[in-house]
Design a protein around this motif. Structure first.
Motif, short mmCIF file in Angstrom:
data_model
loop_
_atom_site.label_atom_id
_atom_site.label_comp_id
_atom_site.label_asym_id
_atom_site.label_seq_id
_atom_site.Cartn_x
_atom_site.Cartn_y
_atom_site.Cartn_z
N SER A 142 0.76 -1.15 0.02
CA SER A 142 -0.07 -0.04 -0.10
C SER A 142 0.71 1.23 0.14
N GLU A 143 0.29 2.37 -0.20
CA GLU A 143 0.88 3.54 -0.21
C GLU A 143 1.64 3.78 1.11
N GLU A 144 0.73 3.90 2.08
CA GLU A 144 1.19 3.85 3.46
C GLU A 144 2.39 3.16 3.90
N ARG A 145 2.24 1.69 3.43
CA ARG A 145 3.37 0.78 3.65
C ARG A 145 4.68 1.20 2.89
N LEU A 146 4.61 1.41 1.74
CA LEU A 146 5.55 2.06 0.94
C LEU A 146 6.24 3.24 1.84
N ARG A 147 5.67 4.28 2.28
CA ARG A 147 6.17 5.18 2.72
C ARG A 147 6.84 5.05 3.89
N ASN A 148 6.17 4.02 4.76
CA ASN A 148 7.03 3.82 6.04
C ASN A 148 7.98 2.87 5.88
N GLU B 210 6.99 3.79 -10.12
CA GLU B 210 6.73 5.27 -10.07
C GLU B 210 6.12 5.42 -8.65
N ARG B 211 5.21 4.45 -8.21
CA ARG B 211 4.88 4.70 -6.83
C ARG B 211 5.91 4.69 -5.64
N VAL B 212 6.98 3.53 -6.02
CA VAL B 212 7.90 3.24 -5.16
C VAL B 212 8.76 4.63 -5.24
N GLY B 213 9.00 5.16 -6.25
CA GLY B 213 9.74 6.35 -6.20
C GLY B 213 9.24 7.43 -5.65
N ASP B 214 8.13 7.68 -5.74
CA ASP B 214 7.40 8.88 -4.88
C ASP B 214 7.41 8.52 -3.51
N ALA B 215 7.25 7.29 -2.89
CA ALA B 215 7.24 7.22 -1.55
C ALA B 215 8.80 7.25 -1.16
N ALA B 216 9.81 6.79 -1.92
CA ALA B 216 11.34 6.66 -1.71
C ALA B 216 11.90 8.23 -1.44
N THR C 214 14.42 10.81 -2.08
CA THR C 214 15.78 10.79 -2.54
C THR C 214 16.56 9.53 -2.08
N LEU C 215 15.67 8.62 -1.28
CA LEU C 215 16.39 7.15 -1.17
C LEU C 215 16.57 6.61 -2.52
N PRO C 216 17.69 5.98 -2.62
CA PRO C 216 17.88 5.08 -3.92
C PRO C 216 17.02 3.74 -3.84
N VAL C 217 16.35 3.54 -5.08
CA VAL C 217 15.68 2.27 -5.23
C VAL C 217 16.48 1.14 -6.05
N CYS C 218 16.67 0.11 -5.38
CA CYS C 218 17.09 -0.81 -6.38
C CYS C 218 16.17 -2.08 -6.55
N VAL C 219 16.00 -2.61 -7.74
CA VAL C 219 15.17 -3.66 -8.20
C VAL C 219 15.65 -4.91 -8.37
N GLY C 220 14.98 -5.99 -7.80
CA GLY C 220 15.47 -7.43 -7.85
C GLY C 220 14.56 -8.44 -7.99
N PHE C 221 14.77 -9.58 -8.16
CA PHE C 221 13.77 -10.74 -8.26
C PHE C 221 13.51 -10.86 -9.92
N GLY C 222 14.33 -11.69 -10.50
CA GLY C 222 14.10 -11.96 -12.08
C GLY C 222 14.79 -11.26 -12.91
N ARG D 11 17.80 2.37 5.23
CA ARG D 11 19.03 3.19 5.27
C ARG D 11 19.78 2.61 4.31
N GLY D 12 20.49 3.37 3.42
CA GLY D 12 21.34 3.07 2.24
C GLY D 12 20.53 2.99 0.85
N PHE D 13 19.45 2.04 0.63
CA PHE D 13 18.69 1.98 -0.22
C PHE D 13 17.36 1.19 0.06
N LEU D 14 16.38 1.24 -0.99
CA LEU D 14 15.20 0.50 -0.65
C LEU D 14 15.38 -0.75 -1.63
N TYR D 15 14.99 -1.85 -1.29
CA TYR D 15 14.91 -2.93 -2.12
C TYR D 15 13.64 -3.33 -2.74
#
Length: 266
Positions: free
Chosen positions: A159-165, A198-204, A206-214, A171-175
Motif C-alpha cells: 500500500s502507499e502507507e506501507r511504501l512510505r513507512n 513510479e509509486r515506489v519512487g514517489d514514496a522513497a 531521495t532514497l535510492p531504489v534498487c530492483v531485484g527478483f528476476g 538506510r542505504g537503499f530500498l530493495y
C-alpha cells in the motif's frame, strides 16, 4: 554508509544504473567466494550482496536455495562469511558489501556483536528479507550505532502507507521486488513494473531504489534505466557460476556476465 552513499552519488552523476551482484557466501566453497568477490568487483559490480546461508531461505527460489545448501554443507556460517569480507578488504576490494540473510542466524549471533563484527570486517550493511520494517527497532539501533545500512523491501502489492513507512525506515537503499514470489530467473519483466516503480519512487524520495527478483539479462537492465537507481542480479549469476567446471572457469563466467550487465547499466 559513506561508501554506499558515495557509490550511488557517483553513478547518479554519470547517469548510470548501479549493478548489485548477489553471491552466496560459501558457494561453491568458502575458499572460492573471496576470489569471486574480487572478480565481480573488477568486472563492474558496483555493490556486492553477499548471502549468509540459512537452512530455510523462504524468499529464495531453487537456484539460490541450492547454493545455500551447498554453502551450509561446506561449513558456511555467519562468522565464516565475515571472515570472507575481511579477506576481500585485505585484498583491496573497495566495493560496498551488503550482507543478506535471515533473522534466525543473525539473532543467534547476537545483534550488537553481529553489527560490531560486520563493521570491523568491512561490511556496509544488512538486507534481511524476513524482517518487517515496523518490527526492526533493535536492528535499526544497531545499524545507526555502527553507521551501517539497513535495507527493507517493497513489493508490488504494498500500500502507499506501507511504501512510505518502509522507505522512511530504510538506510542505504530500498530493495524493490520486481515481482511477487521468490527469487529466480524470469523471461520478462512484469508489464506493470513501470507504474509500480513510479509509486515506489514517489514514496522513497531521495532514497535510492534498487530492483531485484528476476533481473537476469542486459535487456532487463536497459528496460529499467531511469526507473531505478540500481538493479540486483542473483540467480542468473549463480547459475552461470554453477555451470562452470573449474574455479578459473567460474571466475570467467561470473566476470563475463557481470561485464555484460554492467555495460547495459551505462
Amino acid at each position: 554508509m559513506e561508501r554506499l552513499e558515495k557509490t550511488f552519488a557517483r553513478l547518479a552523476e554519470r547517469g548510470e544504473t548501479a549493478l548489485v551482484a548477489y553471491l552466496t557466501g560459501g558457494y561453491p566453497s568458502l575458499a572460492e567466494t573471496g576470489p569471486l568477490i574480487e572478480a565481480v568487483s573488477s568486472a563492474g559490480a558496483d555493490i556486492i550482496e553477499l548471502g549468509v546461508a540459512f537452512s530455510d531461505p523462504l524468499g529464495d527460489g531453487p537456484v539460490i536455495q541450492a547454493t545455500t545448501q551447498a554453502a551450509l554443507d561446506g561449513g558456511a556460517t555467519a562468522a565464516a562469511v565475515l571472515d570472507i569480507v575481511a579477506g576481500a578488504r585485505e585484498n583491496g576490494v573497495q566495493t560496498p558489501i551488503m550482507l543478506m540473510g535471515y533473522c534466525n542466524p543473525f539473532l543467534r549471533y547476537g545483534l550488537e556483536q553481529l553489527y560490531a563484527d560486520a563493521k570491523a570486517a568491512g561490511a556496509d550493511g544488512f538486507i534481511v528479507p524476513d524482517l518487517p520494517a515496523h518490527e526492526a527497532d533493535e536492528w535499526l539501533a544497531a545499524a545507526r550505532t555502527h553507521d551501517m545500512a539497513q535495507v527493507f523491501f517493497s513489493a508490488p502489492g504494498s500500500s502507499e502507507e506501507r511504501l512510505r513507512n518502509t522507505a522512511a525506515r530504510s538506510r542505504g537503499f530500498l530493495y524493490s521486488l520486481a515481482a511477487n514470489g521468490v527469487t529466480g530467473v524470469r523471461e520478462e519483466l512484469d508489464p506493470g513494473i513501470d507504474a509500480y516503480l513510479e509509486r515506489v519512487g514517489d514514496a522513497a524520495g531521495t532514497l535510492p531504489v534498487c530492483v531485484g527478483f528476476g533481473i537476469s539479462r542486459p535487456e532487463h537492465v536497459r528496460a529499467l534505466r531511469g526507473r531505478a537507481a540500481g538493479v540486483i542480479v542473483g540467480s542468473a549469476l549463480l547459475r552461470a557460476i554453477g555451470d562452470a567446471d573449474t574455479p578459473a572457469g567460474r571466475i570467467l563466467a561470473a566476470s563475463r556476465l557481470v561485464g555484460e550487465l554492467k555495460e547495459a547499466c551505462r
